[in-house]
Each structure stands twice: as C-alpha cells, then as structure tokens.
Scaffold this motif. Structure first.
Motif, PDB file in Angstrom:
ATOM      1  N   THR A 369       0.831  -1.211   0.000  1.00  0.00           N
ATOM      2  CA  THR A 369       0.000   0.000   0.000  1.00  0.00           C
ATOM      3  C   THR A 369       0.867   1.263   0.000  1.00  0.00           C
ATOM      4  N   ILE A 372       2.035   1.852  -3.439  1.00  0.00           N
ATOM      5  CA  ILE A 372       0.939   2.366  -4.261  1.00  0.00           C
ATOM      6  C   ILE A 372       0.794   3.872  -4.067  1.00  0.00           C
ATOM      7  N   VAL A 373       0.872   4.320  -2.809  1.00  0.00           N
ATOM      8  CA  VAL A 373       0.796   5.759  -2.525  1.00  0.00           C
ATOM      9  C   VAL A 373       1.957   6.499  -3.189  1.00  0.00           C
ATOM     10  N   THR A 374       3.137   5.882  -3.173  1.00  0.00           N
ATOM     11  CA  THR A 374       4.307   6.519  -3.790  1.00  0.00           C
ATOM     12  C   THR A 374       4.118   6.683  -5.283  1.00  0.00           C
ATOM     13  N   PHE A 375       3.659   5.641  -5.947  1.00  0.00           N
ATOM     14  CA  PHE A 375       3.465   5.728  -7.397  1.00  0.00           C
ATOM     15  C   PHE A 375       2.332   6.675  -7.757  1.00  0.00           C
ATOM     16  N   GLN A 376       1.338   6.791  -6.906  1.00  0.00           N
ATOM     17  CA  GLN A 376       0.292   7.778  -7.163  1.00  0.00           C
ATOM     18  C   GLN A 376       0.855   9.195  -7.086  1.00  0.00           C
ATOM     19  N   ALA A 377       1.741   9.444  -6.109  1.00  0.00           N
ATOM     20  CA  ALA A 377       2.378  10.771  -6.015  1.00  0.00           C
ATOM     21  C   ALA A 377       3.245  11.046  -7.233  1.00  0.00           C
ATOM     22  N   THR A 379       2.762   9.842 -10.196  1.00  0.00           N
ATOM     23  CA  THR A 379       1.874  10.068 -11.331  1.00  0.00           C
ATOM     24  C   THR A 379       1.336  11.499 -11.352  1.00  0.00           C
ATOM     25  N   VAL A 380       1.019  12.030 -10.180  1.00  0.00           N
ATOM     26  CA  VAL A 380       0.417  13.366 -10.111  1.00  0.00           C
ATOM     27  C   VAL A 380       1.472  14.462 -10.184  1.00  0.00           C
ATOM     28  N   MET A 389       7.150  11.954  -2.257  1.00  0.00           N
ATOM     29  CA  MET A 389       7.136  10.485  -2.258  1.00  0.00           C
ATOM     30  C   MET A 389       7.560   9.913  -0.921  1.00  0.00           C
ATOM     31  N   GLY A 392       4.764   7.793   1.259  1.00  0.00           N
ATOM     32  CA  GLY A 392       4.495   6.403   0.862  1.00  0.00           C
ATOM     33  C   GLY A 392       5.661   5.481   1.126  1.00  0.00           C
TER      34      GLY A 392
END
Length: 448
Positions: A369, A372-377, A379-380, A389, A392
């Motif tokens: 998880t 996942i938070v790191t890759f979402q950051a 991406t944005v 990052m 995450g």
C-alpha cells in the motif's frame, strides 16, 4: 493733467495688466471649448473689480499696501535663500579642501573601510547570532565623502567587539518567539556564532524579522546538555560547525511515536495484534509456571494427591479405576486421563503462532500500500520533489519493520510456551507410567 488723475490712470493701467495676466492664467487652465467664455467672464469680473477700486479710493489703497507687503516678504525669502546657498557653497568648498588634504591614502582607506563594512553587514545581517544587539554591526560608509576620526574608531571598535564575541559565552535577555509565535523577553546563553539556547530550547534567527525563534524540536542528543550548561553545572556542549545544517537534520529525525504513526492504519493493526499475542502468551506462560510449581510439589508428596494440578488429577483418576482390568486396558485409560489434561497445557499456543505468522504478512501488505501511494504521487507530481514520495516510502518501510518486530517476540513466546507445556506433559506421562508399572508389579505373582 492733475496728480490725482495721473494716479487714477496709473491704477487703471495696473489693474488692466492684472486683468490680462489673470485672463491668461485662467485661459490655460480651462479647456479649449470654454476658453473664450472663461476669458470674457474673467475680464468682466476684473472690470467690475477695477470699477469698484476706482469708485472706492480706500479699497485701492488697501490693495496696493497688501501688494507691497507681499513683495517685501518675497524679497526677504529671496535674501534667505541666497544666504543658504552661500553657506552651502562654503561648506562644499571646505569639504573639498579637507578631502584634498587627506590625499589618496585616506581616500583609499575610506573606500576599503566602506567595502569591508558592507561585506560584513551583508554576510552577518539578520542571520548571524553575533548581530542580536542593536548597533553590533559596523556602520555603512558608502555615502561618506570625508572620513572622520570617530567613524574610523567606531568601525574598529565594532569589528573588535564582533571578533571577541565569536569566542565568548554570554548570557543575554532578548525577545524570543516560542513555537506558538508568542514573543517574550527571556534569558538565554549565546555561544559565539554557533548556538543560542534557553534552559530547554535551542534558538535560531527568524527568517522575516531576524528575531530569535525557538526550534520546533530540540534534538535529544543536545537537549540533555542544555540544562546543565545553562545552569553552570557543566562546561560540555555540542556545537554545530555547519551553522545549523546538522541540527536541522537531527531535528527532522522522527521519534519512536512519529515513526509508529508513519505506518498508517496497517501499522496500527500490526502493533495491536502483536500486543494481543503478547498478552495471551504471557498469561498462558504464567499459568504454566504456576502449574509447574504445583506439579513439582505433587511429585514430592505422591501419598497425598490433590486435584489442583494435572498430575494429581491423573493419579486420582487412576486410583478410581477398576484394577482387575487387563494391563492394556489400564494403560489406555491412563493415556486417556493424560490426554484430557493436554488442552489446558497447550491452549493459546495456536493463537500465538498464528499471530506470529500474520504479522509479517500484514507488514508486506503495508509495504504494498505504501508503494501504491508513492506511485500515485509520482503520477500526479512527477519525480521532481522527493518529499512528495517520502510519505508512501516511509509507510512501506515502517510497516515491514513493525511486522518483523511483532513476529520475532511472538515466536519467542510461542517457543517458550511449547517448551514449558511439553515439559509438563512429559512429567505427567512419566509419572503416570511409573504408577501403572508399580501397580502391575505389585499385582503380578512371582515366578519360581
């Protein structure tokens, strides 16, 4: 022509000139469309005023006297301005002469002093701890044209004072802003240009107004030295030679509670399960220790069997059996009695073992998880700012650590429970087998 008539003619010409001047002034201020109307209106007013003056000889005399008074005032002001201009010219001449007397050497000295003074002020400014007091920095000499003796002495004295403060520990009373922004005068200690602190807080210069501000968090490695040094009980103190970079890095290190909070909800679940497993395991271990004490006392007094321990209950059940059964039947009944005591001795072990196995899996879940938070950051916001990052990544690592930290003690607890229960089982089985053997030997006829 008589004299009064000449006087009236003179006044008439004068008023006509005033009328012309007034009309020209008003014509300039009015717009192009109403220029003629304004001029005609002004001429009419001035003509009416002139006719009034001609009719009233006393009013004419009064206007003339007022004009003379204004002229005298203007003349006096002009003379004052000429006097001031002469004084300024004399002052400029004097300054030029003094500058010429100083020569090139003093001119070069003034230039060097002005340059060094500006460099020191720019280097220290509102960031250095040496400039806390008012007037601590040398004065600016950029606009000075002639070097005065007192200016030279002031620059030298302040430079000497700054040099002395760099190697001195001083106790001061200055305004200090706390973490909530409230400013109050507090007593503090300043160690040269390296550190300033109160009894329990490190201080730094503020970014906006240059006042002292308490650090949001004082590193634990330095916090223990503050009170002793502040009260004069110790002369040992940690100094940051990097002017705050190391202290800032130490202050940003999270505490144990902050690291725990970085794990998020998964970390809370892991720690809660670990605490639950430890409570269950320690409770069962205390129960087994108590049972071990009772079993040991029972082994020392087999003639007085007590039902408060597994060994006593097994032997009491054996005594209540029908002794006329076959040895195989007696042994089976005795094994049944021993097996009836095992659930109490081995309870809680499966739960502790399960929690020890779940903890690393939950840590792995937190790792996933967090990533996942790191890759979402990413991406944005992209990869330009690593701090976006960090949250995450911290969650991913902290949950893994919490899972391992939780699993290791639970494994030790499960091993201790298993060993203690196995020991008690062996003791009970051995004593029960010995009792059965004694009974069979006593009831078996001797062979000649």
């Amino acid at each position: 022509m008589s004299r009064p008539a000449l006087r009236q003619l003179f006044y008439a010409c004068l008023m006509l000139g005033l009328v012309a001047i007034s009309g020209a002034s008003m014509a300039q201020t009015e717009s192009a469309t109403s220029l003629r109307e304004a001029r005609e209106a002004a001429e009419a007013r001035d003509q009416q005023r002139l006719m009034g003056f001609l009719d009233d000889q006393q009013a004419l005399e009064s206007a003339l006297e007022q004009a003379r008074t204004e002229h005298e005032e203007a003349q006096q002001q002009h003379e004052a301005l000429e006097t001031q201009q002469a004084e300024q010219a004399d002052q400029a001449s004097e300054l030029s002469e003094r500058q010429a007397e100083q020569g090139e050497a003093l001119t070069g000295l003034l230039s060097n002093l002005a340059r060094h003074s500006s460099e020191i002020r720019n280097a220290l400014g509102e960031e250095s701890l040496l400039s806390l007091e008012e007037g601590a920095l040398p004065p600016r000499l950029d606009e000075v044209e002639v070097l005065e003796r007192h200016q030279l002495e002031e620059v030298v004295d302040r430079l000497a004072a700054l040099t002395a403060r760099t190697g001195r520990a001083e106790r001061l009373s200055l305004p200090v802003a706390d973490a909530n922004g409230e400013v109050a005068t507090r007593e503090l200690v300043r160690l040269g240009d390296f550190a300033a602190f109160t009894e329990n807080k490190l201080l730094e210069r503020g970014e906006n107004d240059g006042n002292l501000v308490a650090l949001p968090r004082t590193p634990d490695a330095i916090g223990g030295l503050l009170a002793d040094y502040y009260q004069g009980e110790s002369h040992v103190f940690a100094v940051d030679p990097t002017q705050g970079s190391v202290l800032e890095a130490l202050a940003q290190q999270p505490s144990l509670w902050e690291r725990f909070q970085q794990g998020g909800y998964v970390g809370y679940v892991v720690v809660a399960l670990g605490i639950l497993g430890l409570i269950i395991g320690l409770g069962q271990y205390l129960y087994l220790v108590l049972v071990s004490l009772r079993v040991n006392r029972q082994r020392q007094s087999l003639s007085q069997l007590k039902p408060n321990n597994p060994l006593g209950r097994v032997l009491l059940r054996f005594e209540g059996m029908d002794k006329h059964q076959t040895p195989e039947a007696l042994e089976a009944r005795l094994d049944e009695a021993v097996l009836a005591e095992l659930p109490k001795l081995e309870r809680s072990q499966p739960m502790v073992k399960l929690l020890a196995a779940i903890a690393p899996l939950l840590g792995l879940l937190g790792t996933v998880t967090g990533m996942i938070v790191t890759f979402q950051a990413i991406t944005v916001f992209g990869t330009g700012d690593p701090q976006l990052m960090a949250g995450g990544i911290s969650q991913a690592l902290v949950t893994t650590v919490l899972g391992l930290i939780t699993a290791v003690p639970l494994l030790f607890v499960q091993t201790a429970l298993s060993g203690r229960s196995r020991y008690l089982t062996h003791v009970i089985e051995g004593q029960a087998s010995a009792t059965l053997a004694d009974h069979l030997e006593s009831h078996t006829p001797a062979v000649n």
